[in-house]
Enzyme design. Structure first.
Site, PDB file in Angstrom:
ATOM      1  N   GLY A  11       0.835  -1.199   0.000  1.00  0.00           N
ATOM      2  CA  GLY A  11       0.000   0.000   0.000  1.00  0.00           C
ATOM      3  C   GLY A  11       0.864   1.241   0.000  1.00  0.00           C
ATOM      4  O   GLY A  11       1.982   1.236  -0.505  1.00  0.00           O
ATOM      5  N   CYS A  12       0.360   2.286   0.590  1.00  0.00           N
ATOM      6  CA  CYS A  12       1.070   3.563   0.647  1.00  0.00           C
ATOM      7  C   CYS A  12       2.431   3.388   1.311  1.00  0.00           C
ATOM      8  O   CYS A  12       2.521   2.862   2.418  1.00  0.00           O
ATOM      9  CB  CYS A  12       0.224   4.568   1.432  1.00  0.00           C
ATOM     10  SG  CYS A  12       1.078   6.112   1.762  1.00  0.00           S
TER      11      CYS A  12
END
Length: 185
Positions: A11-12
């Site tokens: 993810g981020c």
């Protein structure tokens, strides 16, 4: 002292970096991009989803303190490795759960950890984490480095990153480095 490097995406990269920075045995961590088809991608380009790069972190660690296998086990608990191309509200191929081994040994270890986690049924759904060969790691722009520590009051940091850091500290206290400031999350 011999160090090992791992490239992983969950993810981020701000989230993954913030949590893994607290991990005992980690010497350094750099956010960046890998796995796509564009040379020297920018954050703006990666966010379009057209480069196919993933947001990743390059983790340099001391294998005498933290093994590659243990790093991957922890990694698979700090994000949702069951939803393809998504972490919470962040959607796109750049947010895929990915392990990018730099050697045959790392690839074999990654396959073993994924099989172990699947067999343990830690998650309610099957893992979507992919293993992709590491071609080139492109460091992210300077404004993305240690983003959470530099912007702890930002809305995204408070809503998404801080809860992950607190959960990591609670559930993996024996892996948290001793010199972390309690004000970091």
């Amino acid at each position: 002292m011999w160090m090992e490097t791992a490239v992983i995406g969950g993810g981020c990269f701000w989230c993954v970096e913030a949590v893994l920075r607290e991990l005992n045995g980690v010497a350094s961590i750099r956010p960046g991009y890998a796995g796509g088809h564009t040379a020297n991608p920018t954050y703006k380009e990666v966010c379009t989803g057209t480069t196919f790069h993933a947001e990743v972190v390059e983790v340099t660690f001391d294998p005498a303190i933290l093994s590659y296998v243990d790093l991957l086990r922890i990694f698979l608990t700090i994000h949702d490795p069951t939803t393809p191309n998504r972490q919470g509200a962040d959607v796109g191929t750049q947010y895929r759960s990915v392990i990018m081994p730099a050697s045959t040994e790392q690839e074999n270890a990654a396959r073993g950890v994924l099989a172990e986690v699947e067999a343990a049924q830690i998650w309610q759904a099957p893992l979507s984490t992919t293993i992709e060969p590491l071609q080139i790691f492109y460091p992210a722009e300077p404004e993305h480095v240690d983003y959470f520590a530099r912007h702890p009051e930002a809305a995204y940091c408070q809503a998404v990153i801080a809860p992950k850091v607190r959960a990591f500290r609670k559930h993996a206290a024996d892996h948290v480095r001793a010199n972390i400031s309690p004000n970091h999350a």
